[in-house]
Design an enzyme around this catalytic site. Structure first.
Site, PDB file in Angstrom:
ATOM      1  N   LYS A  23       8.823   3.999  17.480  1.00  0.00           N
ATOM      2  CA  LYS A  23       9.697   4.767  16.573  1.00  0.00           C
ATOM      3  C   LYS A  23       9.005   4.916  15.219  1.00  0.00           C
ATOM      4  O   LYS A  23       8.859   3.949  14.478  1.00  0.00           O
ATOM      5  CB  LYS A  23      11.047   4.070  16.360  1.00  0.00           C
ATOM      6  CG  LYS A  23      12.034   5.048  15.672  1.00  0.00           C
ATOM      7  CD  LYS A  23      13.204   4.367  15.041  1.00  0.00           C
ATOM      8  CE  LYS A  23      12.955   3.919  13.638  1.00  0.00           C
ATOM      9  NZ  LYS A  23      12.649   5.010  12.672  1.00  0.00           N
TER      10      LYS A  23
ATOM     11  N   GLU B 134       4.146  -6.998  10.223  1.00  0.00           N
ATOM     12  CA  GLU B 134       3.257  -6.656   9.095  1.00  0.00           C
ATOM     13  C   GLU B 134       4.163  -6.118   8.007  1.00  0.00           C
ATOM     14  O   GLU B 134       4.717  -5.026   8.142  1.00  0.00           O
ATOM     15  CB  GLU B 134       2.246  -5.580   9.515  1.00  0.00           C
ATOM     16  CG  GLU B 134       1.288  -5.988  10.622  1.00  0.00           C
ATOM     17  CD  GLU B 134       0.220  -6.968  10.153  1.00  0.00           C
ATOM     18  OE1 GLU B 134       0.232  -7.345   8.970  1.00  0.00           O
ATOM     19  OE2 GLU B 134      -0.601  -7.372  10.977  1.00  0.00           O
TER      20      GLU B 134
ATOM     21  N   CYS C 264       0.886  -0.967   1.461  1.00  0.00           N
ATOM     22  CA  CYS C 264       1.268  -2.384   1.481  1.00  0.00           C
ATOM     23  C   CYS C 264       0.224  -3.224   0.772  1.00  0.00           C
ATOM     24  O   CYS C 264       0.543  -4.240   0.173  1.00  0.00           O
ATOM     25  CB  CYS C 264       1.408  -2.847   2.917  1.00  0.00           C
ATOM     26  SG  CYS C 264      -0.076  -2.537   3.892  1.00  0.00           S
TER      27      CYS C 264
ATOM     28  N   GLU D 174       8.257  -5.555  -4.852  1.00  0.00           N
ATOM     29  CA  GLU D 174       7.351  -4.515  -4.365  1.00  0.00           C
ATOM     30  C   GLU D 174       7.889  -3.150  -4.780  1.00  0.00           C
ATOM     31  O   GLU D 174       8.985  -2.763  -4.369  1.00  0.00           O
ATOM     32  CB  GLU D 174       7.236  -4.582  -2.834  1.00  0.00           C
ATOM     33  CG  GLU D 174       6.194  -3.629  -2.310  1.00  0.00           C
ATOM     34  CD  GLU D 174       6.102  -3.601  -0.784  1.00  0.00           C
ATOM     35  OE1 GLU D 174       7.157  -3.653  -0.117  1.00  0.00           O
ATOM     36  OE2 GLU D 174       4.976  -3.497  -0.278  1.00  0.00           O
TER      37      GLU D 174
HETATM   38  P1  NAD Z   1      11.302   0.100   6.211  1.00  0.00           P
HETATM   39  O1  NAD Z   1      11.351  -1.349   6.511  1.00  0.00           O
HETATM   40  O2  NAD Z   1      12.416   0.712   5.458  1.00  0.00           O
HETATM   41  O3  NAD Z   1      11.178   0.942   7.559  1.00  0.00           O
HETATM   42  C1  NAD Z   1      10.138   0.730   8.465  1.00  0.00           C
HETATM   43  C2  NAD Z   1      10.572   1.220   9.821  1.00  0.00           C
HETATM   44  O4  NAD Z   1      11.635   0.387  10.297  1.00  0.00           O
HETATM   45  C3  NAD Z   1      11.115   2.648   9.833  1.00  0.00           C
HETATM   46  O5  NAD Z   1      10.686   3.292  11.002  1.00  0.00           O
HETATM   47  C4  NAD Z   1      12.621   2.425   9.852  1.00  0.00           C
HETATM   48  O6  NAD Z   1      13.347   3.495  10.410  1.00  0.00           O
HETATM   49  C5  NAD Z   1      12.706   1.189  10.729  1.00  0.00           C
HETATM   50  N1  NAD Z   1      13.946   0.424  10.587  1.00  0.00           N
HETATM   51  C6  NAD Z   1      14.708   0.262   9.479  1.00  0.00           C
HETATM   52  N2  NAD Z   1      15.757  -0.548   9.765  1.00  0.00           N
HETATM   53  C7  NAD Z   1      15.647  -0.908  11.062  1.00  0.00           C
HETATM   54  C8  NAD Z   1      16.416  -1.724  11.938  1.00  0.00           C
HETATM   55  N3  NAD Z   1      17.524  -2.361  11.523  1.00  0.00           N
HETATM   56  N4  NAD Z   1      16.003  -1.875  13.210  1.00  0.00           N
HETATM   57  C9  NAD Z   1      14.883  -1.272  13.646  1.00  0.00           C
HETATM   58  N5  NAD Z   1      14.114  -0.462  12.874  1.00  0.00           N
HETATM   59  C10 NAD Z   1      14.487  -0.295  11.595  1.00  0.00           C
HETATM   60  O7  NAD Z   1       9.900   0.337   5.492  1.00  0.00           O
HETATM   61  P2  NAD Z   1       9.332   1.703   4.920  1.00  0.00           P
HETATM   62  O8  NAD Z   1      10.042   2.013   3.647  1.00  0.00           O
HETATM   63  O9  NAD Z   1       9.305   2.727   6.015  1.00  0.00           O
HETATM   64  O10 NAD Z   1       7.812   1.279   4.635  1.00  0.00           O
HETATM   65  C11 NAD Z   1       7.394   0.672   3.469  1.00  0.00           C
HETATM   66  C12 NAD Z   1       7.240  -0.831   3.698  1.00  0.00           C
HETATM   67  O11 NAD Z   1       6.303  -1.075   4.739  1.00  0.00           O
HETATM   68  C13 NAD Z   1       6.684  -1.525   2.478  1.00  0.00           C
HETATM   69  O12 NAD Z   1       7.362  -2.734   2.274  1.00  0.00           O
HETATM   70  C14 NAD Z   1       5.228  -1.785   2.862  1.00  0.00           C
HETATM   71  O13 NAD Z   1       4.627  -2.852   2.178  1.00  0.00           O
HETATM   72  C15 NAD Z   1       5.362  -2.055   4.321  1.00  0.00           C
HETATM   73  N6  NAD Z   1       4.073  -1.863   5.009  1.00  0.00           N
HETATM   74  C16 NAD Z   1       3.392  -2.961   5.463  1.00  0.00           C
HETATM   75  C17 NAD Z   1       2.134  -2.817   6.066  1.00  0.00           C
HETATM   76  C18 NAD Z   1       1.331  -4.010   6.532  1.00  0.00           C
HETATM   77  O14 NAD Z   1       0.379  -3.837   7.295  1.00  0.00           O
HETATM   78  N7  NAD Z   1       1.664  -5.222   6.117  1.00  0.00           N
HETATM   79  C19 NAD Z   1       1.595  -1.535   6.208  1.00  0.00           C
HETATM   80  C20 NAD Z   1       2.313  -0.448   5.722  1.00  0.00           C
HETATM   81  C21 NAD Z   1       3.560  -0.618   5.132  1.00  0.00           C
END
Ligand code: NAD
Length: 487
Positions: A173, A248, A282, A381
């Site tokens: 997803k 991650e 990130c 963040e």
């Molecule tokens: P987010 O956590 O809001 O969403 C990430 C994904 O999770 C999306 O596809 C979202 O639809 C899904 N999601 C949200 N709630 C969910 C639930 N209850 N059940 C299942 N799926 C769910 O994050 P974002 O705003 O899309 O991305 C930014 C974040 O990602 C930042 O915190 C960034 O640091 C992190 N990030 C980490 C890495 C890494 O490798 N450590 C890499 C890129 C981004």
């Protein structure tokens, strides 16, 4: 023209269905260009069934045959590099000059993990003279994979490659904010020979499609890249059903600039580490900790360069910073200007809407001087082009600041002194330490976070361990005595 995107199941885009419709805007103009038809629980169920049906053949196929397909995917993604890069840049707002190499990286993910898969081997134990004991590794099953919006192709391909290279199948997803490029990438993977059902895509909000996927009873494991709070929720749900999960998550990474650093390289590196990908990464080096003796000079030069960053349309190859990904995110980042001021921080530049870029979600890169590492702008963040400076006198103090964080994803060190480099490498509690280089990603090495930045690691052996089950078999080498019951 508005495009409609939905799911891709059994190798085919799903054309119809009654799911909720979500409008998606072009970040450079604010105009709605895409309509997402959200997958409901029934559609997620079909996608999981498709992955389960494909698991039989894919998991038992010889590694060489599977790798031929993964190598073909690498080639085909690279051949479609310009098309995918344009789609990624247009839908995320990321400047195309930075995105184009990431498409080759997406291809490389499939090649690298195919190489890892071809070296997976078991162990033999002959210490017990009467028995041969050996281990084998088996694919685990069907994975639920969840990706964020900040780099859909680089991160989505990483999630998929680490999973399918070891014989698993999956349902991915992508983020509801950036669904288009992933669908096209997976379509191209099928054109390269990926069998139907090995990779399925469902689109929709986390609370609907995401939860239906991660809580599906026929999922064997979860691979998640995204925010820390979401990660906690998913991991709690996975724990309740004893499903392994790799996480991650977020970061608030420190960049230490020592007095003996090569100042020009440190400037280039710290600017890139916070402002590349529009600051939405990130691994952004968002807390820059500079030695007092060079602080005034370094910060002044940093501000001067930040002001000169070329803001523009993401599809223009000269653009260094595009619009943020969506309206609410730009509001979130700009909201930290008030947070900073009320905590006593000084805004040195940025935060405005750049002249001529009133449409879409553009903003000027921000530089702030923090009153101390406890300030919210140092602890939370922000995930945008928001650089925060702190000053230190002794190295131990800089390391303590680096470690005083809930997060621990990466850390940057700029120094020409070997002892400083090695002390930082040993004492900073983060998953990756980059010394005199920004963002060098070695795919064979483990990548992941300490503390709130994640659980588990991607990378050659670590991915093989997570995505396979280890099985132990013992065989007697001669007739051994068996304690006879009931004889
Ligand atoms: P987010 O956590 O809001 O969403 C990430 C994904 O999770 C999306 O596809 C979202 O639809 C899904 N999601 C949200 N709630 C969910 C639930 N209850 N059940 C299942 N799926 C769910 O994050 P974002 O705003 O899309 O991305 C930014 C974040 O990602 C930042 O915190 C960034 O640091 C992190 N990030 C980490 C890495 C890494 O490798 N450590 C890499 C890129 C981004």
């Amino acid at each position: 023209m508005t495009v409609t995107v939905s799911s891709l199941i059994e190798g085919q885009r799903v054309a119809t269905g009654g799911g909720h419709l979500l409008p998606i805007a072009d970040p450079a103009t604010g105009e709605v260009t895409c309509e997402l038809r959200e997958a409901d629980a029934g559609e997620v169920d079909r996608a999981v069934l498709s992955a389960r049906a494909a698991f039989g053949n894919w998991s038992t196929m010889s590694t060489d045959r599977r790798n031929d397909i993964l190598y073909a995917i690498d080639q085909r993604l690279r051949a479609h590099g310009d098309e995918l890069a344009a789609l990624e840049a247009r839908t995320t707002g990321l400047p195309i000059a930075g995105v184009r190499p990431l498409i080759d990286r997406a291809g490389e993910n499939f090649r690298r993990f195919a190489e890892v898969a071809s070296t997976v081997a078991g162990e033999t134990y002959l210490q017990n003279a009467q028995f041969l004991t050996y281990t084998t590794r088996e694919p685990k099953g069907v994975a639920a994979l969840i990706a964020p919006w900040n780099a859909p192709l680089a991160l989505g391909s990483m999630r998929i490659a680490t999973c399918i290279a070891f014989g698993n199948t999956c349902v991915l997803k992508p983020s509801e904010y950036t669904p288009e490029s992933t669908l096209r990438m997976v379509e191209i993977m099928h054109e390269a020979g990926l069998p139907e059902g090995v990779v399925n895509v469902v689109n929709g909000r986390g609370s609907v499609t995401g939860e239906a996927l991660t809580s599906h009873p026929d999922i064997d494991m979860i691979g998640f890249t995204g925010g820390t709070e979401t990660g906690k929720r998913i991991m709690a749900a996975a724990g309740a059903r004893l499903k392994p999960a790799i996480m991650e998550l977020g970061g608030k990474s420190a960049a230490i600039v020592a007095p003996d650093a090569d100042i020009e390289r440190a400037l280039d590196g710290t600017l890139l580490a916070i402002y590349a990908s529009n600051g939405q990464q990130c691994l952004g080096g968002s807390r820059i900790i500079v030695h007092r003796s060079i602080a005034d000079r370094f910060i002044a030069a940093f501000v001067e360069r930040a002001r000169k960053i070329r803001i523009g349309n993401p599809l223009d190859t000269a653009t260094e910073m595009g619009p943020l990904a969506f309206a609410a995110h730009r509001d979130h980042v700009r909201g930290y200007l008030d947070v900073a001021r009320s905590d006593g921080a000084e805004i040195l530049c940025g935060g405005g809407i750049p002249a001529g870029f009133e449409q879409g979600w553009y903003m000027e890169p921000i530089v702030a001087m923090a009153p101390g590492n406890d300030a919210r702008i140092c602890q939370e963040e922000i995930f945008g082009p928001f650089a925060t400076f702190l000053v230190y006198s002794e190295l131990d103090e800089a390391i303590a600041i680096a470690n005083q964080s809930d997060f621990g994803l990466v850390s940057y060190v700029w120094t020409r002194d070997l002892a400083t480099a090695m002390t930082c490498s040993r004492k900073i509690r983060a998953g990756t330490i980059w010394i005199n280089t920004p963002m060098m990603r070695e795919l064979r090495a483990p990548f992941g976070g300490y503390r709130a930045s994640g659980v588990g690691r991607d990378g050659a052996q670590h991915s093989a361990d997570f995505f396979t089950e280890a099985k132990t078999t013992s065989i007697p080498l001669e007739d051994t005595a068996i304690r006879a019951l009931g004889r």
